[in-house]
Design an enzyme around this catalytic site. Structure first.
Site, PDB file in Angstrom:
ATOM      1  N   CYS A  22       0.811  -1.219   0.000  1.00  0.00           N
ATOM      2  CA  CYS A  22       0.000   0.000   0.000  1.00  0.00           C
ATOM      3  C   CYS A  22       0.844   1.268   0.000  1.00  0.00           C
ATOM      4  O   CYS A  22       0.608   2.193  -0.790  1.00  0.00           O
ATOM      5  CB  CYS A  22      -0.964  -0.015   1.184  1.00  0.00           C
ATOM      6  SG  CYS A  22      -0.181  -0.024   2.828  1.00  0.00           S
ATOM      7  N   HIS A  35      -2.452   1.023   7.010  1.00  0.00           N
ATOM      8  CA  HIS A  35      -2.793   1.004   5.583  1.00  0.00           C
ATOM      9  C   HIS A  35      -2.896   2.432   5.057  1.00  0.00           C
ATOM     10  O   HIS A  35      -3.167   3.371   5.810  1.00  0.00           O
ATOM     11  CB  HIS A  35      -4.119   0.261   5.384  1.00  0.00           C
ATOM     12  CG  HIS A  35      -4.466  -0.022   3.958  1.00  0.00           C
ATOM     13  ND1 HIS A  35      -3.624  -0.706   3.105  1.00  0.00           N
ATOM     14  CD2 HIS A  35      -5.569   0.297   3.213  1.00  0.00           C
ATOM     15  CE1 HIS A  35      -4.199  -0.820   1.914  1.00  0.00           C
ATOM     16  NE2 HIS A  35      -5.376  -0.198   1.952  1.00  0.00           N
ATOM     17  N   HIS A  45      -5.731   1.482  -4.045  1.00  0.00           N
ATOM     18  CA  HIS A  45      -4.805   1.003  -3.012  1.00  0.00           C
ATOM     19  C   HIS A  45      -4.325  -0.401  -3.352  1.00  0.00           C
ATOM     20  O   HIS A  45      -4.952  -1.122  -4.129  1.00  0.00           O
ATOM     21  CB  HIS A  45      -5.467   1.026  -1.630  1.00  0.00           C
ATOM     22  CG  HIS A  45      -6.678   0.152  -1.502  1.00  0.00           C
ATOM     23  ND1 HIS A  45      -6.947  -0.579  -0.369  1.00  0.00           N
ATOM     24  CD2 HIS A  45      -7.711  -0.111  -2.358  1.00  0.00           C
ATOM     25  CE1 HIS A  45      -8.089  -1.238  -0.521  1.00  0.00           C
ATOM     26  NE2 HIS A  45      -8.564  -0.973  -1.719  1.00  0.00           N
TER      27      HIS A  45
END
EC number: 3.4.22.-
Length: 271
Positions: free
Chosen positions: A178, A224, A236
């Site tokens: 990510c 994240h 993402h």
């Protein structure tokens, strides 16, 4: 001591052990600073984007003078997801090395016209090779675009990694995580942001309120990060989805992910 990565990618580990956590991949042609030389051919290094970890000695070329010259001369990057550098300017030629998007090269033919099908490039080792001209792009060393153009460019760069498999510590079309996705989207547009999924003082991303969020801004969640596309959508590298994909913050949207939409911890912006 400075060095240049001469492997397709130099794996960066949390510890000097091949079984340790992979924290980053330093792409071909990227310079590193050698902080410490350890036994068993391990190095503790700092990247140009200020990330630190352990890599193997044979993945880099040691030479301050060569590295300094390389930093000045090597001003082009691979724009294609993958590109073969060949010994001769023809498709039947022997491959020297395969490089991934974001790898840095010296464009020997920098004065030739853009419609030339092949471009001569110099590798960090000094070897000359050839690749398709349209696969080589000028490196954006520093962001100079106006805000709207920059936001659009960052979004398009991030979307170019769509369907890339998820790889913890990855930063290429072979596999990406990510923060690797978001940091590469910014790096390829001339901005260095922190490599991991959080806002860190000393880097240009600052926290803003969600009502100010625009395309190209970053959404942070526990462990994240994603890049906002506008219209409630974000891109993402999703461990849950196994690849780079698009989801939505709108619970009425078919791409809605409740686990993320309800756990936003911060919004980050360059502007």
């Amino acid at each position: 001591m400075n060095a240049i990565v001469i492997a397709m990618m130099a794996n960066l580990y949390a510890e000097p052990d091949l079984h340790a956590e992979l924290v980053d991949e330093i792409l071909y042609g990227m310079p590193v600073q050698i902080i410490e030389e350890l036994e068993n051919d391990w190095l503790y290094v700092r990247t140009a984007y200020r990330y630190e970890g352990y890599c193997q000695r044979n993945d880099v070329l040691f030479d301050d003078a060569i590295t300094n010259t390389w930093i000045q001369k090597a001003q082009h990057v691979i724009g294609q997801r993958f590109a073969d550098v060949l010994q001769e300017p023809k498709i039947q030629s022997t491959k020297i090395i395969t490089l991934v998007k974001g790898s840095i090269l010296y464009n020997v033919d920098s004065d030739t016209t853009s419609n030339t099908p092949w471009t001569a490039v110099q590798l960090a080792t000094g070897e000359i090779g050839y690749l398709r001209s349209q696969w080589l792009h000028p490196k954006i060393a520093e962001h100079t675009f106006e805000e709207h153009a920059f936001r659009e460019n960052v979004v398009q760069t991030a979307l170019s990694y769509i369907a890339t498999p998820y790889r913890w510590g990855g930063k290429s079309p072979l596999g990406i995580d990510c923060s690797g996705l978001c940091s590469m989207a910014y790096l390829l547009n001339g901005v260095i942001i922190f490599r991991d999924a959080r806002i860190v003082e000393g880097f240009p991303i600052k926290e803003i309120t969600i009502d100010r969020m625009q395309k190209g801004d970053l959404l942070f969640f526990p462990g994240h990060v994603a890049l906002y596309l506008g219209q409630t959508l974000y891109v993402h590298a999703s461990l849950g989805g196994n690849e780079v994909n698009v989801n939505s913050l709108d619970e009425q949207h078919p791409l809605y992910r409740q686990d993320l939409a309800t756990t936003i911890t911060a919004i980050g912006s360059l502007f």
